[in-house]
Write an enzyme that holds these catalytic residues in place. Structure first.
Site, PDB file in Angstrom:
ATOM      1  N   GLY A  49       0.790  -1.221   0.000  1.00 44.33           N
ATOM      2  CA  GLY A  49       0.000   0.000   0.000  1.00 44.33           C
ATOM      3  C   GLY A  49       0.821   1.269   0.000  1.00 44.33           C
ATOM      4  O   GLY A  49       0.462   2.254  -0.647  1.00 44.33           O
TER       5      GLY A  49
ATOM      6  N   CYS B  45       3.012   2.173  11.793  1.00 44.16           N
ATOM      7  CA  CYS B  45       3.964   2.926  10.971  1.00 44.16           C
ATOM      8  C   CYS B  45       4.481   4.174  11.675  1.00 44.16           C
ATOM      9  O   CYS B  45       5.305   4.904  11.117  1.00 44.16           O
ATOM     10  CB  CYS B  45       3.308   3.317   9.644  1.00 44.16           C
TER      11      CYS B  45
END
Length: 402
Positions: free
Chosen positions: A74, A351
């Site tokens: 992604g 993340c």
């Protein structure tokens, strides 16, 4: 949700376990070991298998096979379409200050950090904040569009708080804007003509929501296999044929020259099978998870009176629970304590290592300084479709013991 009698895995937003059918599909694809770009018999065989899987993925999303580009995941897909569309404008001689992008303050970091790089070089960016419910208003996105807007990028479902964004309404509004622009220019009205390009990051969506492109009214969509029980290291970028964009990587003709690197049939097979499983079983999956989520919310209301649920309770992914607890002094230590109790969860996006606050939760607070603590005291539980009430009971008990 339970990997063993003692462990509960409630971090599906970070990554999901590989589905047995996906593992089988990947193992079967090992016979296609040759380079799909080669012209010998083995290469031709691999190329045929690759295109069969591309066509299957395309059918699931409702697009043409040539509109499917396989990527490493992604993050790469987001970066490719964002920089690709902006560079298309810049390379036509348009000044950075005459290029405009509209996005939201709660996008994935791969979107926000890419946009900020271009912003630092003069590209104009409008960041639309959500309401207190964690949902952006379609009207706010559409009113931010100017004649210079090249790209609108808005996620389908948020990776931290699970709120579902009104992407279909946004996409429909963008098509009307295009039609009016083209009509005013005296050209044939084509509501799918380029600019502004509408990109939807759907990485968190396939297990729970329909991802057909016409339903989303999108021009480009991002997918990530490991968010839907597929393998890590593979994703896809869906881009309609009328959209022009520059490649992120140079050096070869793979993926029609837009993503040059040798394709892995094992990973592509895993992606395709995962997407099929996700979309075909999502209705039953959503029903099961929603019942558990409701029970979870009920237990929070009864037994965690100081907890604040971040984001809308109704318009969110059915496996997402995100709360802020004022009693928590160190959320990461709390996660470690829960881990010792046999529960795997997180504080925010995986993340965002090193960040003390959740910028997503911070965006919900607005001008309410008395609630600023919420962004630094979050816990995220994203559980599997087969999660049980006893799993929830164990999580609530463990939270109360922090």
């Amino acid at each position: 949700m339970i990997f063993s009698k003692k462990r509960i895995y409630a971090d599906w937003a970070a990554t999901t376990p590989l589905h047995p059918r996906v593992a089988k599909a990947m193992a079967e694809a090992r016979v296609f070991w040759a380079n799909p770009s080669a012209i010998h018999k083995e290469g031709v065989r691999a190329k045929k298998a690759l295109e069969e899987r591309r066509a299957r993925s395309a059918r699931l999303i409702g697009v043409k096979p040539e509109e499917v580009y396989f990527t490493s995941g992604g993050t790469e897909a987001n970066g490719t379409i964002i920089q690709g569309v902006i560079r298309t404008r810049l390379e036509k001689g348009i000044k950075p200050s005459d290029v405009h992008v509209v996005t939201t303050t709660i996008e994935h970091s791969s979107v926000l950090e890419t946009v900020r790089i271009f912003e630092s070089h003069g590209v104009k960016v409008t960041y639309v904040a959500p309401g207190a419910d964690g949902i952006v208003r379609a009207e706010d996105i559409l009113s931010a569009i100017t004649p210079q807007t090249a790209l609108v990028t808005c996620m389908y479902a948020n990776n931290e708080i699970g709120t579902i964004q009104p992407v279909s309404k946004i996409g429909a509004g963008i098509r009307k804007i295009r039609a009016q622009k083209i009509s005013a220019q005296g050209e044939a009205v084509d509501p799918t003509a380029a600019f502004p390009v509408f990109h939807v990051d759907a990485s968190q969506a396939p297990l729970w929501l329909s991802c057909e492109i016409e339903g989303l009214r999108a021009d480009a969509i991002t997918f990530d296999a490991h968010k839907m029980q597929g393998p890590k290291g593979v994703g896809a970028l869906i881009v309609r044929r009328n959209v022009s964009f520059e490649p992120l990587i140079l050096g070869g003709g793979q993926e029609r020259g837009m993503r040059p690197t040798t394709e892995s049939l094992e990973l592509v097979s895993g992606f395709t099978e995962a997407l099929a499983i996700a979309q075909e079983g999502r209705v039953a999956r959503e029903k099961s998870a929603s019942a558990t989520q409701k029970y979870f919310f009920d237990r929070i209301a009864r037994e965690l009176p100081t907890a604040i649920v971040n984001g809308s309770i109704d318009k969110r992914l059915p496996n997402n629970i995100n709360i802020s607890l004022p009693e928590i002094t160190d959320p990461e230590f709390a996660v470690l304590q829960l881990d010792k109790a046999g529960i795997a969860c997180s504080t925010k996006s995986s993340c965002l290592k090193g960040e003390e606050q959740s910028y997503v939760v911070k965006s919900l607070i607005g001008d309410k300084p008395d609630q600023s603590w919420r962004a630094s005291k979050t816990l995220r539980f994203t559980f599997s479709p087969d999660a049980s009430k006893s799993d929830v009971d164990k999580i609530i008990s463990a939270i109360r013991s922090l």
